[in-house]
Scaffold this active site. Sequence first.
Site, PDB file in Angstrom:
ATOM      1  N   ARG A  44       0.880  -1.375   0.002  1.00  0.00           N
ATOM      2  CA  ARG A  44       0.008   0.101   0.045  1.00  0.00           C
ATOM      3  C   ARG A  44       1.027   1.195   0.079  1.00  0.00           C
ATOM      4  O   ARG A  44       1.673   1.376   0.883  1.00  0.00           O
ATOM      5  CB  ARG A  44      -0.658  -0.084   1.174  1.00  0.00           C
ATOM      6  CG  ARG A  44      -2.111   0.487   1.086  1.00  0.00           C
ATOM      7  CD  ARG A  44      -2.875   0.083   2.179  1.00  0.00           C
ATOM      8  NE  ARG A  44      -2.402   1.079   3.530  1.00  0.00           N
ATOM      9  CZ  ARG A  44      -3.329   1.413   4.363  1.00  0.00           C
ATOM     10  NH1 ARG A  44      -4.743   1.178   4.430  1.00  0.00           N
ATOM     11  NH2 ARG A  44      -3.076   2.164   5.351  1.00  0.00           N
TER      12      ARG A  44
ATOM     13  N   THR B 193      -0.890   7.565  -0.770  1.00  0.00           N
ATOM     14  CA  THR B 193      -2.096   7.586  -1.392  1.00  0.00           C
ATOM     15  C   THR B 193      -2.853   6.420  -0.747  1.00  0.00           C
ATOM     16  O   THR B 193      -4.286   6.379  -0.666  1.00  0.00           O
ATOM     17  CB  THR B 193      -2.088   7.184  -2.827  1.00  0.00           C
ATOM     18  OG1 THR B 193      -1.498   6.073  -3.019  1.00  0.00           O
ATOM     19  CG2 THR B 193      -0.995   8.495  -3.373  1.00  0.00           C
TER      20      THR B 193
ATOM     21  N   ASP C  83       0.846  -2.488  12.223  1.00  0.00           N
ATOM     22  CA  ASP C  83       1.134  -2.913  11.067  1.00  0.00           C
ATOM     23  C   ASP C  83       1.577  -4.620  11.040  1.00  0.00           C
ATOM     24  O   ASP C  83       2.594  -4.896  11.712  1.00  0.00           O
ATOM     25  CB  ASP C  83       2.267  -2.312  10.519  1.00  0.00           C
ATOM     26  CG  ASP C  83       2.730  -2.408   9.144  1.00  0.00           C
ATOM     27  OD1 ASP C  83       2.673  -4.045   8.818  1.00  0.00           O
ATOM     28  OD2 ASP C  83       2.923  -1.634   8.280  1.00  0.00           O
TER      29      ASP C  83
ATOM     30  N   ASP D   7       5.139  -5.602   9.901  1.00  0.00           N
ATOM     31  CA  ASP D   7       6.096  -5.345  10.822  1.00  0.00           C
ATOM     32  C   ASP D   7       6.247  -6.060  12.051  1.00  0.00           C
ATOM     33  O   ASP D   7       7.280  -6.193  12.536  1.00  0.00           O
ATOM     34  CB  ASP D   7       5.821  -3.720  11.096  1.00  0.00           C
ATOM     35  CG  ASP D   7       6.467  -2.710  10.058  1.00  0.00           C
ATOM     36  OD1 ASP D   7       7.095  -3.432   9.360  1.00  0.00           O
ATOM     37  OD2 ASP D   7       6.036  -1.734  10.037  1.00  0.00           O
TER      38      ASP D   7
END
Length: 212
Positions: free
Chosen positions: A106, A110, A202, A205
Amino acid sequence: MPGMPILNILDHPLVACHLTTLRDKNTPPSEFRQTVNRLATLLAFAATQDLSTAEAQIETPIQKMVGRTLLNRIGLVPILRAGVGMVDSLLNMIPTAEVWHLGVYRDESTAEPVRYYDKLPAGDPVDVAFVLDPMLATGGSAILAGKMLQDWGVKKIKMISIISAPEGIKRMQEALPTIEIHTCAVDRGLNEHKFIVPGLGDAGDRIFNTTG
Ligand code: PRP
């Protein structure tokens, strides 16, 4: 008339407890990975309920009998990176499955999905594909993956995500209504950075220990 898009939310005490571990910011990567695996196994169980089987003649140590064997070619499709953390659990449940990796990230500014890796062949698609990604946020990555699989010719596609945002589910159901979604939780929504709230941070991560 096509039916309503299928959304299956796992309402189960074990799911609720493992999810809590996953969301906790103090859970270290090793335990986070284990927990992803546990939840992916439970999702696998739920999402495979309608797989077709065929009769199989076998012989137990006592006598002959007719058992069952999976009828269809199954594909596991992890979205890099975080989806890789779910592959082992699904493969453990479906040892004959094929694994087809799709690279989608991603764009941070944006929030649009960017495709960077796929080796899907020109034809001969699997019968059923399970898209694996711990998070369905805006839905952009899952929709892109779903379209890539439809372009390959896959007839039955199921999205397996651990947590989902209502925005992503809605977008996915509008764009690709035939794709079933199996998830452990539907969170409150997305924040201004398009992160799931309350979420779990995340997933990529935390699985791969690359935070900060
Ligand atoms: C995260 C997540 C999904 C995607 C979800 O991946 O694992 O793939 O974002 O967001 P979306 O529904 O808005 O598309 P990320 O881009 O952080 O890549 P990573 O797995 O490499 O960390």
